[in-house]
Design a protein around this motif. Structure first.
Motif, mmCIF file in Angstrom:
data_model
loop_
_atom_site.group_PDB
_atom_site.id
_atom_site.type_symbol
_atom_site.label_atom_id
_atom_site.label_comp_id
_atom_site.label_asym_id
_atom_site.label_seq_id
_atom_site.Cartn_x
_atom_site.Cartn_y
_atom_site.Cartn_z
ATOM 1 N N ARG A 1 1.080 9.292 2.466
ATOM 2 C CA ARG A 1 2.134 10.098 2.014
ATOM 3 C C ARG A 1 1.994 10.859 3.669
ATOM 4 N NH1 ARG A 1 -0.397 15.804 0.105
ATOM 5 N NH2 ARG A 1 1.801 16.373 -1.209
ATOM 6 N N ARG B 1 10.942 3.700 -4.122
ATOM 7 C CA ARG B 1 9.605 3.437 -3.798
ATOM 8 C C ARG B 1 9.100 4.670 -2.566
ATOM 9 N NH1 ARG B 1 8.653 -0.358 0.668
ATOM 10 N NH2 ARG B 1 11.316 0.488 1.303
ATOM 11 N N PHE B 2 10.138 5.715 -2.749
ATOM 12 C CA PHE B 2 9.468 6.360 -1.980
ATOM 13 C C PHE B 2 10.156 8.207 -2.267
ATOM 14 C CE2 PHE B 2 9.904 4.755 2.323
ATOM 15 C CZ PHE B 2 8.662 3.960 2.604
ATOM 16 N N GLN C 1 6.219 10.943 -0.255
ATOM 17 C CA GLN C 1 5.158 10.012 -0.626
ATOM 18 C C GLN C 1 5.790 8.525 -0.611
ATOM 19 O OE1 GLN C 1 2.047 10.409 -1.846
ATOM 20 N NE2 GLN C 1 1.666 7.949 -2.140
ATOM 21 N N MET C 2 4.997 7.450 -0.150
ATOM 22 C CA MET C 2 5.703 6.222 -0.326
ATOM 23 C C MET C 2 4.738 5.046 -0.673
ATOM 24 S SD MET C 2 6.826 6.272 4.442
ATOM 25 C CE MET C 2 4.948 6.765 4.789
ATOM 26 N N ASN C 3 4.978 4.616 -1.140
ATOM 27 C CA ASN C 3 4.541 3.411 -1.762
ATOM 28 C C ASN C 3 4.824 2.034 -1.940
ATOM 29 O OD1 ASN C 3 3.498 5.259 -3.010
ATOM 30 N ND2 ASN C 3 4.529 5.893 -5.053
ATOM 31 N N SER C 4 4.351 1.307 -2.080
ATOM 32 C CA SER C 4 4.815 -0.302 -2.260
ATOM 33 C C SER C 4 5.899 -0.867 -0.875
ATOM 34 C CB SER C 4 5.891 -1.083 -3.258
ATOM 35 O OG SER C 4 5.613 -0.412 -4.695
ATOM 36 N N LEU C 5 4.514 -0.139 0.197
ATOM 37 C CA LEU C 5 5.595 -0.394 1.576
ATOM 38 C C LEU C 5 5.636 -1.868 1.799
ATOM 39 C CD1 LEU C 5 3.154 2.432 2.972
ATOM 40 C CD2 LEU C 5 6.001 2.234 3.245
ATOM 41 N N GLY D 1 0.849 -1.383 0.124
ATOM 42 C CA GLY D 1 -0.152 0.488 -0.037
ATOM 43 C C GLY D 1 0.976 2.158 0.334
ATOM 44 N N SER D 2 0.071 2.648 -0.369
ATOM 45 C CA SER D 2 0.100 3.696 0.193
ATOM 46 C C SER D 2 0.740 4.415 1.335
ATOM 47 C CB SER D 2 0.350 4.339 -1.475
ATOM 48 O OG SER D 2 0.741 3.396 -2.702
#
Length: 115
Positions: A19, A66-67, A81-85, A16-17
């Protein structure tokens, strides 16, 4: 003096993501570099990402790709922004600002990634 208020953490599933946001107040014209650090239980605080007043960015190897760190138009705000946590991203995340060699910290926001 600079005051930082960070927010945006929460509980998210792996992949998940989230912010994160950080708003600076006070003598913000003196701020140069802003960034994000994190501290997991039993571990030392570590750098996640930084951005200079000129827009140069640096990331920890563990979050590259990812970030994404960015600053608002007024440069008094910084976002992460943090993706693919991943579960290993679980930590308290702290906003940081450097002003004339002085360090300022936000209160921290908890990010928990479940597997």
């Amino acid at each position: 003096q600079v005051q930082l208020v960070d927010s945006g953490g929460g509980l998210v599933q792996a992949g998940g993501s989230l912010r994160l946001s950080c708003a600076a107040s006070g003598t913000t014209s003196s701020i140069n570099t802003m960034g994000w650090y994190r501290q997991a239980p039993g571990k030392q605080r570590e750098l996640v990402a930084v951005i200079t007043g000129g827009g140069s960015r640096n990331y920890a190897d563990s979050v590259k790709g990812r970030f994404t760190i960015s600053r608002g138009n007024t440069k008094n705000t910084v976002y992460l922004q943090m993706n693919s946590l991943k579960p290993e991203d679980t930590a308290v995340y702290y906003c940081h600002a450097d002003s004339w060699g002085n360090d300022y910290w936000g209160q921290g926001t908890q990010v928990t990634v479940s597997s």
